[in-house]
Each structure stands twice: as structure tokens, then as C-alpha cells.
Design an enzyme around this catalytic site. Structure first.
Site, PDB file in Angstrom:
ATOM      1  N   CYS A  96      25.687  20.235  46.198  1.00 29.74           N
ATOM      2  CA  CYS A  96      24.452  20.081  46.981  1.00 29.74           C
ATOM      3  C   CYS A  96      23.566  19.083  46.267  1.00 29.74           C
ATOM      4  CB  CYS A  96      23.719  21.410  47.138  1.00 29.74           C
ATOM      5  SG  CYS A  96      22.121  21.225  47.976  1.00 29.74           S
TER       6      CYS A  96
ATOM      7  N   HIS B 228      29.808  28.837  47.010  1.00 25.21           N
ATOM      8  CA  HIS B 228      30.146  27.763  46.077  1.00 25.21           C
ATOM      9  C   HIS B 228      30.867  28.396  44.880  1.00 25.21           C
ATOM     10  CE1 HIS B 228      28.232  24.210  47.927  1.00 25.21           C
ATOM     11  NE2 HIS B 228      27.663  25.166  48.638  1.00 25.21           N
TER      12      HIS B 228
ATOM     13  N   ARG C  65      31.464  17.924  55.888  1.00 21.94           N
ATOM     14  CA  ARG C  65      30.006  17.859  55.800  1.00 21.94           C
ATOM     15  C   ARG C  65      29.554  18.250  54.400  1.00 21.94           C
ATOM     16  NH1 ARG C  65      25.566  20.543  54.104  1.00 21.94           N
ATOM     17  NH2 ARG C  65      26.584  22.471  54.776  1.00 21.94           N
ATOM     18  N   ASP C  66      29.672  19.516  54.069  1.00 22.11           N
ATOM     19  CA  ASP C  66      29.129  19.992  52.793  1.00 22.11           C
ATOM     20  C   ASP C  66      29.821  19.302  51.629  1.00 22.11           C
ATOM     21  OD1 ASP C  66      27.539  21.411  51.106  1.00 22.11           O
ATOM     22  OD2 ASP C  66      28.611  23.296  51.267  1.00 22.11           O
TER      23      ASP C  66
ATOM     24  N   HIS D 233      29.235  31.720  52.687  1.00 20.99           N
ATOM     25  CA  HIS D 233      29.422  30.331  52.265  1.00 20.99           C
ATOM     26  C   HIS D 233      29.285  30.304  50.740  1.00 20.99           C
ATOM     27  CE1 HIS D 233      28.759  25.866  52.778  1.00 20.99           C
ATOM     28  NE2 HIS D 233      28.037  26.031  51.680  1.00 20.99           N
TER      29      HIS D 233
ATOM     30  N   ASN E 189      32.452  24.132  47.333  1.00 14.78           N
ATOM     31  CA  ASN E 189      32.805  25.439  47.877  1.00 14.78           C
ATOM     32  C   ASN E 189      34.159  25.889  47.352  1.00 14.78           C
ATOM     33  OD1 ASN E 189      30.957  24.295  50.151  1.00 14.78           O
ATOM     34  ND2 ASN E 189      31.102  26.493  50.476  1.00 14.78           N
TER      35      ASN E 189
END
Lengths: 311, 311
Positions: B243, B212, B19-20, B210, B252
Site C-alpha cells: 500500500c 496482507h 489492482r492492489d 483481505h 497480500n
């Protein structure tokens, strides 16, 4: 609320890009090296490894060691160091005016043979003569223990080999020690455990840390080391570097990433982050390939406050 | 000998690459996504963020959310999650069979408006209805606090904004919280200070992290967080990601770098490093650009012993 151990108020950062970083690159012109050194000095760095007095056949990028070393007197406020692999190298470095000499002893025979065509014991036996030479010239001699955690040829390095080098080196006159994670395999617990054991064996000399960032764990290792009081820490502008005789090695922790980490935690480095980013940009241009530093790409924290929470 | 705080025996790793990681890429075929998910499952991951039910116009790479979600039942042993930005998204995710729903609230209005065209307060007001919807379907609802430390538009995020979201979200029914370092500016002391404060406000729900890795400090932040007992940690295979609405953000922390770090310290992750490296290699091929993971390039520690010093 649970918290983490206190950190030292400041670290004693050493920039190793001009030597450890550039040694694997095709040689760049001496004038460009001096321009890089000037940018590094302007960023506030006070300890810089400038060059290596080693075989120009083995390391062509360091063939201009004498010329570089003789130019260093224009920046008298910086503690300049040079790496050597032999008594002859130490002699040439001293003759060129360098007074902080680093002598490498690989803890693993495999890396030692590949690096300097000698066993660990043979390299270690040279410490005394080099330390005497350096002391007679009024300088200081640091022993860098390469492959302190793992060797690309021999696998994991037994702690005893490192502790034996530390004991012997100090008894032969070494003024400082530095543990090198040559292929970037160390992780925080191994770092804390080994450097703690070396500090116990050699309580009267500074014990530094030289972390390659090959598996991204460099800053985490340095954080853990700072938590036990380690302050002598190497880094390389832009993350330049690797080791020509250690397959799979990449550059050191990028200086600007370390400075960002430290300054944001209230650990003083004496460096200006924007000036370091400028120097890293220049280094990237000089070697003609993208360097791995995140702070070089992204800059410092936008809108950063100087206030650090809890301090 | 000084030492560092003990670490948790295991972490509760969540893979967010599908996803991310993939959301900023040109859409890759659904079949390739499912192949990546299969490789991730085979590597031992038990919590995976599979997709996002958001506007396909805003995030074309997630347009196949329903198709992906419906394929997940072939791997019933994994806790699959999906991200949503609205009640409608939560409804669609539940309908497609997902039972772990993540709802994002940006702590900074600037990022919130860019991301979902709402203020922080407007997003926060939606938590209750979404949590009810999810609970009625037998699921759990996590609130992810984006820009918890800094916003690319508004600068540093005041702690109070994050603490207020935590308090409100839990009172509206959130089952878990996660703090997102959206632009990779956090450093260990800030992480420990903020996550500790959120844990005090919300002692009955898990509070995850979370990070990055934009400035290379992700693993150092995670190490510090583990030292205060944080175990719910996100990572992204190969370091995929960024993002689309946060300029300067990168991926990440790479999953395989985190697993290497943890396993070498005796912190269990349940993952097989070689299998993760294979998955990261596949992800790199799928997106068609080099991913930033060091462990993907260099592999695990050669000749590693399973014995960890001091444990």
C-alpha cells in the site's frame, strides 16, 4: 458467534536454525555460530538444536560440532540438542557433553537413501542401540521422522510408514517423536490427521512438529496443530534453512514469525520478539543473503497492546 | 482423537493483484495488464479486482483504468470489480462498464487522511451517495474497511470504529463488506473475533477478508476465518502488492499459496494451480522483481494425490 478451538497456554518452542538452518550454508566461523547462540539464548529460547554430529564431508557446515558442543556449558539453563545419523554420531555427541540427542529416520526410502545411504528399515533398526547409549549417559533420545508427509523422490508418504516408525521407535526406547515436513508440502488437515494418529499410537511421549515453510503454509499448519494440543514446535531463526538432500526444500517457519503469531494470541513462548529480530538480523548477516522472514523485515506489530481480545 | 473445525466446501476467492498488487509498481503497459488478466481468467478465477478509478497523480499505475475496464467485456463470465475513493470515481467506473464497485473507508483517521485526505467519518458519509449511484446502474457496492486491525499511524484500531463503519455502511446501502489488514499485523484470534462481531452486526451481507502477508500470518488467519465460515477471501497473484500510503505494508497472501492450501484440504477454489503459477511467473516478469510466493518458486506438491485424508 462461531469461534475457533482454544489454544494451549504456552508452547515448547525449539530453535533449529543453528543446525537445520546452517547445515546447507557455506560453513561460517565457529565464533560467529557462538555469537548467534548467545543472541538466541538472550532472546529467551530454552530449547535449541545446536549442531549435528554427522559426516563433515557430507555436511561441512557442521564440521565444528565438537567445538560448538563444548562451548554450550556456558549456558546451562538451555536444553541443548544435537542431531545424529548413526551410533558413532551419538557417541561423539554424548562425549562432547550433549544430553538431548535427535536421531533421524526418513519415512520414505528415497529420502532415506539420499540422506544417510540406508533404507527406512535400516535406520529404524538403529534406534534401540542409540537410545540405550543415550540413556546410559543420562540423556534423552528423540526420533525425528523426516518426509513424514511427502518425499521429493517417492511422492506422498503412506501414513502407515510413519505410524510404524512411531510404534517401533517408542518400543525401542525413543523418549520423544517429531514429524518433519521436509519439503514443505503439508497442509493443516494432513498435519492434524497424521499427528493425531501418531499421538494415539504413542500417547506417553511428546510428539513435535517440524514444518518447512516452502509453500507458505507453515504457520497455518502449526495453528491447526496447536488447536489439537500440540505444543512441541520447531522453528528457525530468520527462516534459515532447507535440506541439502531434499530438492526444493526451503527453511523452517521463521522463529520470530511463530513467536509473533503465538504471543499475539496469548500463547506464551518465553521469547522477546525484539531480541529474536536482532538474532535474525545477525543470522542474515552471517550467511550473507536475505532471509525470508516477514517479521525480520517489518518488525513486530507497531503500537501492539499486550491485551489480547477475548482473553 | 481431537480434530479441528470443519471447513467450508468452497471459497469465493477474489484476485486483487491487478489492482492492489500493481498500484505500487511503476506503471506497466496496458497490454501487459490485459495479458495478466487473460492468464488469471484462464486459471479459473471468477472474481477479479481489475483496476482502480482514483487520481492518476496519486496512483499513476492505475491511470489506464478506463482502457482496462473497457477491455473486460471480452471475459463476460468473470465478476470484475474496480476500487474507487470518491463519487466521481464511482461514476467513471460505472461509465466504463464496471458493475461491482469497491469503496474504501479507513477505520483509522491517520491512514484515512494519508490515503484519501479525509477522516473516517467523512469517507463513511460518502457511502450512501455511491451506493445509490451504483444501484441505479444495476451494480453492487462493497465497502472495504482498511486498517481494520491496526493503522501505521494511529496504532491498534478500536473494534468499535470498525463495527460503527459496518453498521453505517450497511444502513447506507452497502451490499458487502470486507475487512482489510492493511499492514499485515492481524493474527488468527483477532481476525475471528472482529469478523465474527461484524457478521453479527451485518448478518445479511457477505463479510470478506483481505489479508496482507507482511508478518507471514496471512494463511493462518484465513484458516481460522474459514473455520468460522468465512468464504469471501482476497488474494494477490504471486503475492504482488503493498500500500503506497501504509509504510511497512507488503503484498497480500499469494493466490497460488491460498489455492494450494485450500485444494489440499478439499476446499474448492475453482482454480488450476499450474495455471496460477504461470500467471504469477508472468506477473513477476512484468514487475521486474522477485515476488514472495513460495508456490511460485516451488510449485505445487509433487506427486500430490487428489484424495484428501478424512474426506
Amino acid at each position: 458467534m462461531r469461534t475457533t478451538p482454544p489454544l494451549p497456554p504456552r508452547i515448547n518452542l525449539r530453535e533449529v536454525g543453528p543446525r537445520d538452518g546452517l547445515q546447507i550454508e557455506r560453513p561460517i566461523p565457529t565464533a560467529e555460530k557462538l555469537r548467534l547462540l548467545d543472541l538466541l539464548v538472550r532472546s529467551g529460547l530454552k530449547r535449541i538444536e545446536a549442531t549435528a554430529f554427522v559426516s563433515p564431508r557430507a555436511v561441512p557446515a557442521m564440521a565444528d560440532a565438537r567445538e560448538v558442543a563444548e562451548a554450550l556449558r556456558q549456558w546451562p539453563d538451555v536444553q541443548w540438542s544435537a542431531l545424529v545419523a548413526s551410533e558413532g554420531g551419538a557417541h561423539r555427541a554424548l562425549e562432547a557433553g550433549v544430553r538431548t540427542i535427535e536421531y533421524v529416520v526418513s519415512a520414505a526410502d528415497g529420502h532415506s537413501r539420499a540422506n544417510v545411504k540406508r533404507t527406512t528399515a535400516e535406520s529404524l533398526a538403529g534406534v534401540g542401540r542409540i537410545a540405550d547409549l543415550v540413556h546410559d549417559a543420562g540423556g534423552t533420545c528423540e526420533v525425528i521422522v523426516a518426509t513424514a508427509w511427502d518425499c521429493p523422490f517417492d511422492g506422498p508418504t503412506p501414513d502407515d510408514r510413519v505410524l510404524n516408525i512411531a510404534r517401533e521407535a517408542v518400543s525401542q526406547g525413543a523418549d520423544a517423536l517429531c514429524l518433519g515436513d521436509t519439503i514443505g508440502t503439508a497442509t493443516p488437515l494432513r498435519v492434524v490427521q497424521l499427528i493425531g494418529a501418531v499421538q494415539e499410537i504413542a500417547p506417553r511421549v511428546p510428539v513435535g512438529l517440524h514444518m518447512h515453510n516452502t509453500r507458505g503454509a507453515g504457520l497455518a499448519c502449526i495453528l491447526a496443530a496447536m488447536q489439537i494440543g500440540v505444543v512441541d514446535i520447531d522453528a528457525s531463526i530468520g527462516g534459515l534453512g532447507g535440506c541439502p538432500f531434499a530438492p526444493g526444500a526451503s527453511g523452517n517457519v521463521p522463529t520470530e514469525e511463530l513467536v509473533h503469531l503465538c504471543e499475539e494470541m496469548g500463547v506464551a513462548t518465553g521469547c522477546d520478539l525484539d531480541a529474536l529480530v536482532e538474532a535474525a538480523g545477525f543470522a542474515q548477516q552471517a550467511v550473507g543473503r536475505p532471509l525470508p522472514s516477514g517479521v525480520l523485515k517489518a518488525g513486530g506489530r507497531p503500537g501492539a497492546l499486550s491485551r489480547v481480545p477475548g482473553r
